[in-house]
Design a protein around this motif. Structure first.
Motif, PDB file in Angstrom:
ATOM      1  N   GLU A 192      33.743  24.074 -11.994  1.00 46.24           N
ATOM      2  CA  GLU A 192      32.665  24.613 -11.147  1.00 46.24           C
ATOM      3  C   GLU A 192      32.114  23.511 -10.239  1.00 46.24           C
ATOM      4  O   GLU A 192      30.946  23.565  -9.852  1.00 46.24           O
ATOM      5  CB  GLU A 192      31.525  25.158 -12.023  1.00 46.24           C
ATOM      6  N   SER A 193      32.925  22.517  -9.900  1.00 49.98           N
ATOM      7  CA  SER A 193      32.386  21.335  -9.207  1.00 49.98           C
ATOM      8  C   SER A 193      31.724  21.693  -7.878  1.00 49.98           C
ATOM      9  O   SER A 193      30.794  21.017  -7.441  1.00 49.98           O
ATOM     10  CB  SER A 193      33.464  20.278  -9.017  1.00 49.98           C
ATOM     11  N   ASN A 194      32.178  22.775  -7.262  1.00 49.22           N
ATOM     12  CA  ASN A 194      31.570  23.171  -5.974  1.00 49.22           C
ATOM     13  C   ASN A 194      30.100  23.592  -6.121  1.00 49.22           C
ATOM     14  O   ASN A 194      29.357  23.619  -5.145  1.00 49.22           O
ATOM     15  CB  ASN A 194      32.377  24.301  -5.328  1.00 49.22           C
ATOM     16  N   LEU A 195      29.680  23.900  -7.367  1.00 45.37           N
ATOM     17  CA  LEU A 195      28.284  24.351  -7.577  1.00 45.37           C
ATOM     18  C   LEU A 195      27.322  23.186  -7.850  1.00 45.37           C
ATOM     19  O   LEU A 195      26.109  23.411  -7.957  1.00 45.37           O
ATOM     20  CB  LEU A 195      28.211  25.338  -8.756  1.00 45.37           C
ATOM     21  N   ASN A 196      27.861  21.985  -7.966  1.00 39.27           N
ATOM     22  CA  ASN A 196      27.019  20.807  -8.270  1.00 39.27           C
ATOM     23  C   ASN A 196      26.097  21.017  -9.474  1.00 39.27           C
ATOM     24  O   ASN A 196      24.896  20.763  -9.407  1.00 39.27           O
ATOM     25  CB  ASN A 196      26.155  20.425  -7.060  1.00 39.27           C
ATOM     26  N   LEU A 197      26.664  21.501 -10.554  1.00 34.73           N
ATOM     27  CA  LEU A 197      25.854  21.788 -11.740  1.00 34.73           C
ATOM     28  C   LEU A 197      25.536  20.505 -12.495  1.00 34.73           C
ATOM     29  O   LEU A 197      26.284  19.531 -12.423  1.00 34.73           O
ATOM     30  CB  LEU A 197      26.615  22.732 -12.680  1.00 34.73           C
ATOM     31  N   LYS A 198      24.442  20.535 -13.229  1.00 37.42           N
ATOM     32  CA  LYS A 198      24.134  19.443 -14.142  1.00 37.42           C
ATOM     33  C   LYS A 198      23.863  20.066 -15.516  1.00 37.42           C
ATOM     34  O   LYS A 198      22.995  20.938 -15.632  1.00 37.42           O
ATOM     35  CB  LYS A 198      22.900  18.686 -13.639  1.00 37.42           C
ATOM     36  N   ALA A 199      24.599  19.620 -16.532  1.00 39.48           N
ATOM     37  CA  ALA A 199      24.405  20.195 -17.871  1.00 39.48           C
ATOM     38  C   ALA A 199      23.332  19.408 -18.611  1.00 39.48           C
ATOM     39  O   ALA A 199      23.335  18.183 -18.606  1.00 39.48           O
ATOM     40  CB  ALA A 199      25.721  20.150 -18.646  1.00 39.48           C
ATOM     41  N   LYS A 200      22.408  20.155 -19.233  1.00 36.61           N
ATOM     42  CA  LYS A 200      21.337  19.517 -20.021  1.00 36.61           C
ATOM     43  C   LYS A 200      21.757  19.550 -21.484  1.00 36.61           C
ATOM     44  O   LYS A 200      21.926  20.644 -22.052  1.00 36.61           O
ATOM     45  CB  LYS A 200      20.062  20.353 -19.868  1.00 36.61           C
ATOM     46  N   VAL A 201      21.928  18.388 -22.124  1.00 39.49           N
ATOM     47  CA  VAL A 201      22.400  18.401 -23.506  1.00 39.49           C
ATOM     48  C   VAL A 201      21.512  17.553 -24.428  1.00 39.49           C
ATOM     49  O   VAL A 201      20.851  16.611 -23.985  1.00 39.49           O
ATOM     50  CB  VAL A 201      23.863  17.904 -23.639  1.00 39.49           C
TER      51      VAL A 201
END
Ligand SMILES: Cc1ncc(COP(=O)(O)O)c(C=O)c1O
Length: 413
Positions: free
Chosen positions: A132-141
């Protein structure tokens, strides 16, 4: 609620059903509010993640969310359920040992929190972020810690070496944000919570490089249980919400103030049983009353597999009620064994003494404190599962019809 009003509601339900679960909405709201205010008295920022696995009836989850609770979920099914009920879809904590990639994708896209249990979780998160790199996501873990309490090993989370390894791995990734740590153990005692909080503080000491926003101390608190139930569990007086809150809040506050934290992390707790157990009653008509030698049995449409599938020994709180108070007759005190409908010898729900004559037409049984790990573990063993009703500001409503035999036949291909 006055017992007369309760009797009217329960009698109305049993006009149409042999048995049913009944939810008291007001009780659930007040449990959540009271637990939250107890914790907020000892720590400034607290969020409840309501444990779906304990009881995921959608109305219960919705009440929790309306009161500001996050959803604490542990499977793909529970992620889907939470997405269905949550208004703010980022208010989710995804726990558990078997997360699926599709459910992780949903949680990441919605900005929820993932408690990493093992390195495969991290592999899947990495893959999703690449795909999903086009969405510029950041995962909170956050990282789930594994510690043994009183030599009881746990199979969940990661040991300290793996925590350090995964933390270093995450540090190299700018699309994953490590926000803190999670520690849950399957013990309800004050000693076990003292161990949790002290262990958490030791871990924080060793991991000062983490930009700490989140400490999750898990669930497994005691709720309000009767003295008899407490005794049958081998405890004299169960801790109150306040006792737990003081124990946890005081130690964390002390640690963060001494260590000059500018912004204190949010404390998350994950209650299930402690807020929902005493919210549900199970009511059942009496199939028959019978005597064997000098033993008196009330045979009901209840079953241990419906009410307390994980507990085979503790007797449940049972009481007798009457549809028509005017025609109750007195007798000598009789000690009744309240039995379930299955063919299992051990399907004994509880015991009660009565000086009133109990008969199948005018009497019914109430089993209280049946809100946790009951409906979610329900099965159609011997009879189809019963209906679920709820009463609150909108009056009495049916939330689930009793299953019919045809539903079960049709569930097979
Ligand atoms: C991680 C986690 N959080 C919360 C809970 C909820 O526990 P309880 O229903 O006992 O409060 C559990 C129960 O197993 C759990 O495993």
């Amino acid at each position: 609620m006055k017992s007369k009003n309760k009797n009217i509601i329960y009698s109305n339900i049993l006009d149409n059903e042999k048995s049913a679960f009944v939810i008291n909405e007001q009780k659930f709201s007040s449990n959540i509010e009271s637990m939250l205010s107890s914790f907020k008295a000892f720590y400034p920022n607290v969020i409840i993640g309501y444990s779906y696995k304990t009881n995921y009836v959608p109305l219960i989850c919705k009440i929790a969310h309306d009161l500001g609770c996050f959803a604490e979920v542990v499977s793909e099914m529970e992620v889907d359920m939470a997405q269905n009920v949550l208004t703010n879809k980022s208010n989710i904590i995804y726990n558990g040992p078997v997360k699926s990639i599709e459910s992780l994708r949903i949680v990441i896209k919605n900005g929820g929190i993932i408690n990493i249990d093992n390195s495969f979780d991290l592999e899947m998160i990495d893959l999703i972020l690449k795909e999903e790199s086009n969405l510029n996501l950041k995962a909170k873990v956050a990282l789930r810690l594994n510690f043994s309490f009183n030599e009881n090993d746990s199979r969940f989370g990661m040991d300290e070496d793996n925590i350090i390894r995964i933390k270093e791995e995450i540090k190299c990734k700018d699309n994953i944000e490590l926000i803190g740590f999670h520690l849950h153990l399957p013990f309800r005692s004050m000693e076990s919570f003292d161990f949790r909080v002290k262990t958490m503080i030791k871990v924080l000491e060793k991991n000062k490089d983490v930009d700490l926003k989140y400490i999750n101390i898990g669930g497994g608190f005691f709720g309000d249980i009767s003295i008899e139930t407490a005794k049958s569990l081998g405890i004299n007086k169960p801790p109150s919400y306040n006792d737990y809150a003081k124990l946890i809040g005081d130690q964390l506050s002390d640690y963060f103030s001494k260590n000059n934290y500018n912004e204190w992390p949010t404390l998350f707790i994950e209650p299930g049983s402690s807020v929902v157990a005493d919210v549900l009653d199970f009511i059942t008509r009496i199939h028959t009353v019978k005597q064997i030698d000098n033993r008196d049995y009330i045979v009901t449409y209840a079953g241990r597999h419906l009410l307390s599938p994980t507990n085979k020994t503790v007797e449940m709180p049972v009481s007798i009620s009457f549809f028509n108070e005017k025609i109750i007759c007195d007798s000598e005190t009789v000690n009744y064994v309240v039995a379930g409908y299955t063919c299992i010898e051990g399907d004994i729900i509880g015991r009660l003494n009565s000086t009133k004559i109990i008969d199948r037409e005018n009497s019914y049984i109430i089993v209280s404190n049946v809100g946790s790990y009951s409906i979610v573990m329900g099965s159609d063993f011997i009879l189809p599962q019963p209906a679920i009703y709820s009463f609150g500001n909108d009056g009495l409503r049916m939330l689930r019809q009793s299953k019919k035999t045809i539903d079960i036949i049709n569930s097979f291909i």
